[in-house]
Structure formats: structure tokens, C-alpha cells
Motif scaffolding. Sequence first.
Motif, PDB file in Angstrom:
ATOM      1  N   LYS A   1       0.831  -1.207   0.000  1.00  0.00           N
ATOM      2  CA  LYS A   1       0.000   0.000   0.000  1.00  0.00           C
ATOM      3  C   LYS A   1       0.865   1.257   0.000  1.00  0.00           C
ATOM      4  O   LYS A   1       0.695   2.145  -0.832  1.00  0.00           O
ATOM      5  CB  LYS A   1      -0.913   0.023   1.243  1.00  0.00           C
ATOM      6  CG  LYS A   1      -1.849  -1.157   1.352  1.00  0.00           C
ATOM      7  CD  LYS A   1      -2.734  -1.068   2.578  1.00  0.00           C
ATOM      8  CE  LYS A   1      -1.990  -1.134   3.900  1.00  0.00           C
ATOM      9  NZ  LYS A   1      -1.288  -2.393   4.141  1.00  0.00           N
ATOM     10  N   THR A   2       1.794   1.310   0.963  1.00  0.00           N
ATOM     11  CA  THR A   2       2.636   2.498   1.111  1.00  0.00           C
ATOM     12  C   THR A   2       3.496   2.721  -0.125  1.00  0.00           C
ATOM     13  O   THR A   2       3.553   3.826  -0.675  1.00  0.00           O
ATOM     14  CB  THR A   2       3.537   2.347   2.355  1.00  0.00           C
ATOM     15  OG1 THR A   2       2.694   2.202   3.499  1.00  0.00           O
ATOM     16  CG2 THR A   2       4.441   3.539   2.538  1.00  0.00           C
ATOM     17  N   VAL A   3       4.138   1.660  -0.565  1.00  0.00           N
ATOM     18  CA  VAL A   3       5.077   1.820  -1.671  1.00  0.00           C
ATOM     19  C   VAL A   3       4.348   2.161  -2.975  1.00  0.00           C
ATOM     20  O   VAL A   3       4.839   2.948  -3.782  1.00  0.00           O
ATOM     21  CB  VAL A   3       5.984   0.570  -1.787  1.00  0.00           C
ATOM     22  CG1 VAL A   3       5.300  -0.589  -2.470  1.00  0.00           C
ATOM     23  CG2 VAL A   3       7.298   0.913  -2.471  1.00  0.00           C
TER      24      VAL A   3
ATOM     25  N   LEU B   1      -2.792  10.014   3.357  1.00  0.00           N
ATOM     26  CA  LEU B   1      -2.839   9.801   4.802  1.00  0.00           C
ATOM     27  C   LEU B   1      -2.706   8.299   5.028  1.00  0.00           C
ATOM     28  O   LEU B   1      -3.668   7.541   4.926  1.00  0.00           O
ATOM     29  CB  LEU B   1      -4.143  10.342   5.384  1.00  0.00           C
ATOM     30  CG  LEU B   1      -4.318  11.862   5.210  1.00  0.00           C
ATOM     31  CD1 LEU B   1      -5.668  12.333   5.733  1.00  0.00           C
ATOM     32  CD2 LEU B   1      -3.199  12.628   5.912  1.00  0.00           C
ATOM     33  N   ASP B   2      -1.462   7.899   5.299  1.00  0.00           N
ATOM     34  CA  ASP B   2      -1.123   6.477   5.430  1.00  0.00           C
ATOM     35  C   ASP B   2      -1.422   6.025   6.861  1.00  0.00           C
ATOM     36  O   ASP B   2      -1.288   6.816   7.792  1.00  0.00           O
ATOM     37  CB  ASP B   2       0.365   6.292   5.111  1.00  0.00           C
ATOM     38  CG  ASP B   2       0.705   4.856   4.761  1.00  0.00           C
ATOM     39  OD1 ASP B   2      -0.129   3.963   4.989  1.00  0.00           O
ATOM     40  OD2 ASP B   2       1.827   4.631   4.241  1.00  0.00           O
ATOM     41  N   GLU B   3      -1.787   4.773   7.018  1.00  0.00           N
ATOM     42  CA  GLU B   3      -2.165   4.239   8.337  1.00  0.00           C
ATOM     43  C   GLU B   3      -3.307   5.082   8.889  1.00  0.00           C
ATOM     44  O   GLU B   3      -3.323   5.442  10.071  1.00  0.00           O
ATOM     45  CB  GLU B   3      -0.979   4.287   9.321  1.00  0.00           C
ATOM     46  CG  GLU B   3       0.295   3.737   8.764  1.00  0.00           C
ATOM     47  CD  GLU B   3       0.508   2.275   9.105  1.00  0.00           C
ATOM     48  OE1 GLU B   3      -0.427   1.634   9.628  1.00  0.00           O
ATOM     49  OE2 GLU B   3       1.613   1.771   8.829  1.00  0.00           O
ATOM     50  N   PHE B   4      -4.243   5.376   8.008  1.00  0.00           N
ATOM     51  CA  PHE B   4      -5.341   6.269   8.354  1.00  0.00           C
ATOM     52  C   PHE B   4      -6.147   5.763   9.546  1.00  0.00           C
ATOM     53  O   PHE B   4      -6.706   6.546  10.304  1.00  0.00           O
ATOM     54  CB  PHE B   4      -6.250   6.437   7.127  1.00  0.00           C
ATOM     55  CG  PHE B   4      -7.344   7.435   7.313  1.00  0.00           C
ATOM     56  CD1 PHE B   4      -7.050   8.772   7.487  1.00  0.00           C
ATOM     57  CD2 PHE B   4      -8.678   7.026   7.315  1.00  0.00           C
ATOM     58  CE1 PHE B   4      -8.063   9.704   7.662  1.00  0.00           C
ATOM     59  CE2 PHE B   4      -9.689   7.953   7.497  1.00  0.00           C
ATOM     60  CZ  PHE B   4      -9.381   9.288   7.657  1.00  0.00           C
TER      61      PHE B   4
ATOM     62  N   SER C   1       6.481  -5.178  14.221  1.00  0.00           N
ATOM     63  CA  SER C   1       7.505  -4.237  13.767  1.00  0.00           C
ATOM     64  C   SER C   1       6.876  -3.149  12.909  1.00  0.00           C
ATOM     65  O   SER C   1       7.249  -1.994  12.969  1.00  0.00           O
ATOM     66  CB  SER C   1       8.606  -4.955  12.988  1.00  0.00           C
ATOM     67  OG  SER C   1       8.135  -5.338  11.721  1.00  0.00           O
ATOM     68  N   GLU C   2       5.874  -3.541  12.149  1.00  0.00           N
ATOM     69  CA  GLU C   2       5.135  -2.578  11.334  1.00  0.00           C
ATOM     70  C   GLU C   2       4.453  -1.556  12.233  1.00  0.00           C
ATOM     71  O   GLU C   2       4.489  -0.368  11.992  1.00  0.00           O
ATOM     72  CB  GLU C   2       4.101  -3.345  10.504  1.00  0.00           C
ATOM     73  CG  GLU C   2       3.010  -2.527   9.915  1.00  0.00           C
ATOM     74  CD  GLU C   2       3.414  -1.976   8.568  1.00  0.00           C
ATOM     75  OE1 GLU C   2       2.567  -1.354   7.942  1.00  0.00           O
ATOM     76  OE2 GLU C   2       4.565  -2.178   8.145  1.00  0.00           O
ATOM     77  N   ALA C   3       3.870  -2.053  13.315  1.00  0.00           N
ATOM     78  CA  ALA C   3       3.065  -1.186  14.175  1.00  0.00           C
ATOM     79  C   ALA C   3       3.906  -0.219  15.001  1.00  0.00           C
ATOM     80  O   ALA C   3       3.441   0.853  15.348  1.00  0.00           O
ATOM     81  CB  ALA C   3       2.188  -2.036  15.102  1.00  0.00           C
TER      82      ALA C   3
HETATM   83 MG   LIG Z   1       2.377   0.763   4.918  1.00  0.00          MG
END
Ligand SMILES: [Mg+2]
Length: 416
Positions: free
Chosen positions: A75-77, A154-157, A305-307
Motif C-alpha cells: 500500500k505504502t510503496v 494519509l497512510d495508516e489512516f 515491527s510494522e506497528a
Molecule cells: Mg504501509
Amino acid sequence: MYSDPLDTWEIIEEELRKPTIFKSRESLAPEYVPHKLPHREEELRMLASSFKHLITSPGSFSQKILITGAVGTGKTVTARVFGQVFTRKAREKGVNVAYVHVNCHRNRSLHNVVSDIALQLGINIPSRGLSVKEIYDAILGYLDERNIYAIITLDEFQYFAQIAGSDAVYFIVRTYDGVQYDVKRLNFIFISLDTSTLSLLDPVTESYLLRHMINLKPYTSKELFDILKYRAEEAFYEGVVSDEVLKFIADYEGSDKGGNGNARHAIEILTLAGVAAENEGSDKITLEHVRAAIMKTSREIINISEAILYSPLHELLVLWAVARLLRQTGQPYVKMGDVEKEYEMLCEMLGEKPRRHTQLYEYVMNLKKAGIIVARTSGKGQRGRTTLISTHYGPLDLLEKYIEDLVNRRLGITRR
Ligand SMILES: [Mg+2]
Ligand SMILES: Nc1ncnc2c1ncn2[C@@H]1O[C@H](COP(=O)(O)OP(=O)(O)O)[C@@H](O)[C@H]1O
């Protein structure tokens, strides 16, 4: 025991002489933005067509797109790559488009999000004293003056929606409601794990976003193979990684083979296997290196680790204290008071000034909201009420090691 200084000299010399298998280790880091995105071509196409109006009739409306998908589905990339290339294309066609990528996990309040947008656009605002509205107006004014259109991701919305609340969400989503704007300069990409955050929006926006949603599916083994192949070509010298090794990782992680289809996890395994090979002085990554890497990276640790990648330093220290105590005591829960003491000890060890109780409590609540820890109040039986804390993540020794690394990296950066 006396050790001959020459030994040390030789040890270091030997280490330095070991051949490196990494051509570009940085290109495997989570924040690296690759040039190509195998198997996200269709999604990039959809994004381009969604924001086409910025070139054909800029300002005519404010686009909003929702990207959903599990952790590691790109998603982010995908948003970042799209933003990079789209802004270049637009410039070529004579339209000034700015791309802004806000991580809402790092910026959890409306004030932080809006300040970050201003900062990324290069707007000079005083660091203190401006209200959200004033900063927002400064942004709109700045874009007007310079005739710039913006795509704001707005990532990790979901963090923003959960923590900042629906009023904050409305503030952003309804930028152009009510008032007549001739030119609409702000456009949005919302990124979220799923559609559950949509319930915080008004029905009109919700149904719009449902119709303008790009859902990223977990990667299949075949797809992961192509991604790994491409990323490995950038990161390692020729001949270091065989297709057999890549396929092994892809099969482990592929969604059609019982894995999570998480590209981040697959890349992390590849990186660790590379490090293991290099440490051994091997010029090839073998299946054994990969197996060792898989053992080291439990899926749970990857999820966490993502969080916590963008958690504030002292929030990490609180989590570290929790993990240490849980491991040392072997108890299912630990008391807030003990966590505080352990935390203070960690602070002392690292030469950090401990934060106050109320701040620590806030960190605990944030970690709870993010689903990293569980916290509950002790029953009446105990003298005085206390907060009991635990985590389902583990193994704890790996979790501790992971947090420690992250803290050290953070301190290395902030102390420079
Ligand atoms: Mg992401
Ligand atoms: N299609 C792809 N091609 C190359 N690399 C990818 C692709 N999809 C994901 N990645 C890489 O995998 C990792 C996880 O992707 P990311 O965008 O952070 O996932 P998400 O935001 O969905 O959790 C990143 O290192 C990213 O560069």
C-alpha cells in the motif's frame, strides 16, 4: 588475560577482507522506494486514471481514493511510487502537482498531521501557537499563491481515525464542503488496513470511497518470486542468490501456499539470509541461510515491527520494559507500577530523562489502541486499583531484541 594487540588488528583486518555480497543493502530497507512494482501495474494505472483531472482540468474537483490491504501488500510503496512519477509527469505537462505522504501512526493528532503537510510542502510556519485552522489556511493560501495542486496521502489512516476521532477526520474530509471554492487544490489518498474506519466518515464520503477503493490482495507465491527477483537484483551482486532460494522464500510467504502474502516479510527474510551468508564469509545465500532467517523472523514480530516502526522513543521504552518484565517474571500480566520502575531503569541505562506518569499512561493507552499490548484494571480484591499490562506478541526474547535494535537506531539518529 593479556591479549596481543596484533590479534585485534588481525581480527578487524580479516573481517574487512571478507567479500561483501551486498551491492546495495539500503535498497532492502523498508523505507526504500523501488523504481518498479511488479504486480501492482493495474493499481498504478487505476491511481493515474483517478487523478487524471489534475492534468486535464486541474482544480475542477477534489479527488479522494481509498487504498486497503493487509500488511505488506504494498500500500505504502504503491502510493509513494505513484506520487513520485505522477508529479514528474504533471510537471512535464505544465501542471505543478505536489505529493505529500503523511504517516498517521507517527502523527496521531490533527495538529500533527496538518503541521506535517505544511512542513512537507515547505511552508514556513512558527513551531508553536498556530491553530489547526490557521495552519490549514496557510496551506491553502500557499497552494493558491503558487498555483500548486496537491495529492495528500494519509497512510495508516486507521490510527488517525481511532486516535484523533471523527471531528478530526471530518475536518480533513470536508475541506471543500459548505464554502464555495472555485479551485480545489487538495486531493486525498487514504490508506487503511480495511474498510472498518469508513464508519467514522459521513455516509456520502463513505459510499464515495467504497466506490473509489483499490484493494491490494496478499501476494501469491509466484508474485512474490517476481518481486524478490527484482529486489534481489538491486541488492546483491550477480550469482549471490539463486532462483531456487527466491522460490523457497516465495513459497513460504505466498498467500496461495498458506503464508500471509506479505512482501515486507519476504524481503526481510531475504535480507537476514544475506546477512547470515555474509557473516559466514559465504559468497552465496543457501537454503540453510534462508531457513535460519525464517526461524529468526516469526511472523508475529514482523506484524508488530510494522506497528511500532514510528512509535516515539519513550513509547518504545515503555514497551521494552513490559516485554522485559513479562519475560523475567513469567507472569501473564505485569503491574503498571513495576513497568514504570523498569522503564526508569532503562532510561537511566540509556541516559534518557524519564517521562512523567501521565505521559507514560498515555503511551500505554496508545499501545493498547494500536493492539500491541492489552491493558486492564485490576479487580477490587487488590489493595488499590492498578493497571495490568500484557502482550500476546512474542517470543518475548525476540521482541525485546527487536525493540532494542529499534531504540538503538533511534538514539543513533537523534544523537548525531
Ligand atoms: Mg504501509
Ligand atoms: N510490487 C512490489 N514490488 C517491489 N517491492 C514491493 C512490492 N510490494 C511491496 N514491496 C516492498 O515490500 C515492502 C512492504 O511494502 P509496503 O508498501 O510497506 O506494504 P504495506 O504498506 O501494505 O504494509 C516494502 O519494502 C516494499 O518496498
